[in-house]
Motif scaffolding. Sequence first.
Motif, PDB file in Angstrom:
ATOM      1  N   GLY A 130       0.730  -1.183  -0.014  1.00 22.46           N
ATOM      2  CA  GLY A 130       0.021   0.115  -0.082  1.00 22.46           C
ATOM      3  C   GLY A 130       0.859   1.216   0.078  1.00 22.46           C
ATOM      4  N   GLU A 131       1.998   1.233   0.448  1.00 20.93           N
ATOM      5  CA  GLU A 131       3.048   2.376   0.329  1.00 20.93           C
ATOM      6  C   GLU A 131       3.362   3.000  -1.030  1.00 20.93           C
ATOM      7  OE1 GLU A 131       7.340   3.353   2.392  1.00 20.93           O
ATOM      8  OE2 GLU A 131       6.361   1.493   2.607  1.00 20.93           O
ATOM      9  N   LEU A 132       3.499   3.976  -1.037  1.00 20.56           N
ATOM     10  CA  LEU A 132       4.032   4.682  -2.235  1.00 20.56           C
ATOM     11  C   LEU A 132       5.312   4.821  -2.604  1.00 20.56           C
ATOM     12  CD1 LEU A 132       1.118   7.365  -3.236  1.00 20.56           C
ATOM     13  CD2 LEU A 132       1.482   4.851  -4.243  1.00 20.56           C
ATOM     14  N   ILE A 133       6.001   4.526  -3.397  1.00 15.66           N
ATOM     15  CA  ILE A 133       7.665   4.913  -3.310  1.00 15.66           C
ATOM     16  C   ILE A 133       8.053   5.294  -4.716  1.00 15.66           C
ATOM     17  CG2 ILE A 133       8.120   3.019  -1.704  1.00 15.66           C
ATOM     18  CD1 ILE A 133       9.278   1.410  -4.030  1.00 15.66           C
ATOM     19  N   THR A 134       9.117   5.850  -5.019  1.00 17.98           N
ATOM     20  CA  THR A 134       9.914   6.323  -6.305  1.00 17.98           C
ATOM     21  C   THR A 134      10.735   5.238  -6.888  1.00 17.98           C
ATOM     22  OG1 THR A 134       9.187   8.734  -5.637  1.00 17.98           O
ATOM     23  CG2 THR A 134      10.859   8.121  -7.762  1.00 17.98           C
ATOM     24  N   PHE A 135      10.692   4.851  -8.020  1.00 17.92           N
ATOM     25  CA  PHE A 135      11.859   3.910  -8.675  1.00 17.92           C
ATOM     26  C   PHE A 135      11.622   4.539  -9.852  1.00 17.92           C
ATOM     27  CE2 PHE A 135      12.639  -0.144 -10.848  1.00 17.92           C
ATOM     28  CZ  PHE A 135      14.088  -0.182 -10.268  1.00 17.92           C
ATOM     29  N   GLY A 136      13.040   4.782 -10.677  1.00 18.53           N
ATOM     30  CA  GLY A 136      13.061   5.236 -12.059  1.00 18.53           C
ATOM     31  C   GLY A 136      12.258   6.526 -11.903  1.00 18.53           C
ATOM     32  N   ASN A 137      11.608   6.784 -13.013  1.00 22.19           N
ATOM     33  CA  ASN A 137      10.907   8.082 -13.339  1.00 22.19           C
ATOM     34  C   ASN A 137       9.498   8.078 -12.644  1.00 22.19           C
ATOM     35  OD1 ASN A 137      13.270   9.058 -14.607  1.00 22.19           O
ATOM     36  ND2 ASN A 137      12.624   8.284 -16.550  1.00 22.19           N
ATOM     37  N   TYR A 138       9.133   7.199 -12.119  1.00 20.90           N
ATOM     38  CA  TYR A 138       7.505   6.928 -11.711  1.00 20.90           C
ATOM     39  C   TYR A 138       7.140   6.664 -10.164  1.00 20.90           C
ATOM     40  CZ  TYR A 138       7.453   6.422 -16.760  1.00 20.90           C
ATOM     41  OH  TYR A 138       7.554   6.413 -18.085  1.00 20.90           O
ATOM     42  N   GLU A 139       6.202   7.157  -9.931  1.00 21.43           N
ATOM     43  CA  GLU A 139       5.560   6.742  -8.656  1.00 21.43           C
ATOM     44  C   GLU A 139       4.975   5.403  -8.686  1.00 21.43           C
ATOM     45  OE1 GLU A 139       3.600   9.235  -5.125  1.00 21.43           O
ATOM     46  OE2 GLU A 139       2.439   8.849  -6.644  1.00 21.43           O
ATOM     47  N   TRP A 140       5.502   4.517  -7.751  1.00 25.20           N
ATOM     48  CA  TRP A 140       4.810   3.238  -7.646  1.00 25.20           C
ATOM     49  C   TRP A 140       4.234   2.496  -6.048  1.00 25.20           C
ATOM     50  CZ3 TRP A 140       6.363  -0.108 -12.070  1.00 25.20           C
ATOM     51  CH2 TRP A 140       7.312   0.579 -12.774  1.00 25.20           C
ATOM     52  N   ARG A 141       3.196   1.914  -6.454  1.00 26.12           N
ATOM     53  CA  ARG A 141       2.451   1.464  -5.283  1.00 26.12           C
ATOM     54  C   ARG A 141       3.067   0.164  -4.950  1.00 26.12           C
ATOM     55  NH1 ARG A 141      -1.468   2.598  -2.075  1.00 26.12           N
ATOM     56  NH2 ARG A 141      -1.953   4.633  -3.512  1.00 26.12           N
ATOM     57  N   VAL A 142       3.312  -0.168  -3.652  1.00 23.03           N
ATOM     58  CA  VAL A 142       3.676  -1.557  -3.205  1.00 23.03           C
ATOM     59  C   VAL A 142       2.545  -2.432  -2.973  1.00 23.03           C
ATOM     60  CG1 VAL A 142       5.013  -2.658  -1.438  1.00 23.03           C
ATOM     61  CG2 VAL A 142       5.692  -0.478  -2.008  1.00 23.03           C
ATOM     62  N   LEU A 143       2.720  -3.658  -3.866  1.00 22.67           N
ATOM     63  CA  LEU A 143       1.462  -4.496  -3.873  1.00 22.67           C
ATOM     64  C   LEU A 143       1.885  -5.774  -2.917  1.00 22.67           C
ATOM     65  CD1 LEU A 143       0.575  -4.804  -7.517  1.00 22.67           C
ATOM     66  CD2 LEU A 143      -0.498  -3.672  -5.866  1.00 22.67           C
ATOM     67  N   ASP A 144       3.242  -6.162  -2.950  1.00 24.47           N
ATOM     68  CA  ASP A 144       3.625  -7.392  -1.983  1.00 24.47           C
ATOM     69  C   ASP A 144       5.010  -7.147  -1.497  1.00 24.47           C
ATOM     70  OD1 ASP A 144       3.682 -10.006  -0.859  1.00 24.47           O
ATOM     71  OD2 ASP A 144       3.716 -10.992  -2.713  1.00 24.47           O
ATOM     72  N   VAL A 145       5.524  -7.430  -0.367  1.00 24.99           N
ATOM     73  CA  VAL A 145       6.819  -7.578   0.224  1.00 24.99           C
ATOM     74  C   VAL A 145       7.170  -8.927   0.772  1.00 24.99           C
ATOM     75  CG1 VAL A 145       8.138  -6.502   1.942  1.00 24.99           C
ATOM     76  CG2 VAL A 145       6.163  -5.027   0.833  1.00 24.99           C
TER      77      VAL A 145
END
Length: 203
Positions: free
Chosen positions: A4-19
Amino acid sequence: MKAGELITFGNYEWRVLDVQSDRVLLITEDMIGQHPYHNKAGNVTWKDCELRSYLNTEFYKTFSEEDRKRIITVINKNPNNEWYDSNGGEDSKDKIFLLSIEEVACKYFGDSSTLLYNPGKNQKYWFQRKDENNSNRRSKFGGYGWWWWLRSPGRDNKRAVYIWGDGNIGIQGNGTYKYSSNTIHPITKDNSGGIRPALWIKR
């Protein structure tokens, strides 16, 4: 990181689906663009479609060398469509991919598995407009709610499943080459489906 957390990776904002212990599954929060599922008419599965090729070549190359080293190559299962039994195709070896029906309906956006595996008599094309998990699947392109592709086949192999702008799952699918959607994006003036890439990265 947690789901559910939002992170930045590369040039985009991503939502974490699974850890997991050594890796994390991400999906872009917004669509990165519009793109056909395939570049010609006829039957096609995810393994052979042009959109998969684009994501694993052209889009993959937009990441820095350092970021590419963190992206994990995975083997994706591609099940048949649960309602129509259309062919999901062979397993695919992907760096970057789209989610499947099962992943969006049962796993990462809330559990709507009852609607997938036990459809009602009136559920011929859509899941359910009142599904409480629809809001979890909504996404935007250019600031507007828009529809986005999944990798699963629709009612036949000339169509692929998609998520409508309201989050409902169009399990009958949109045309992989010619779209059944008459809705035009207000900025791009294009009716093509949006892309929300997913990938696993090393922790």
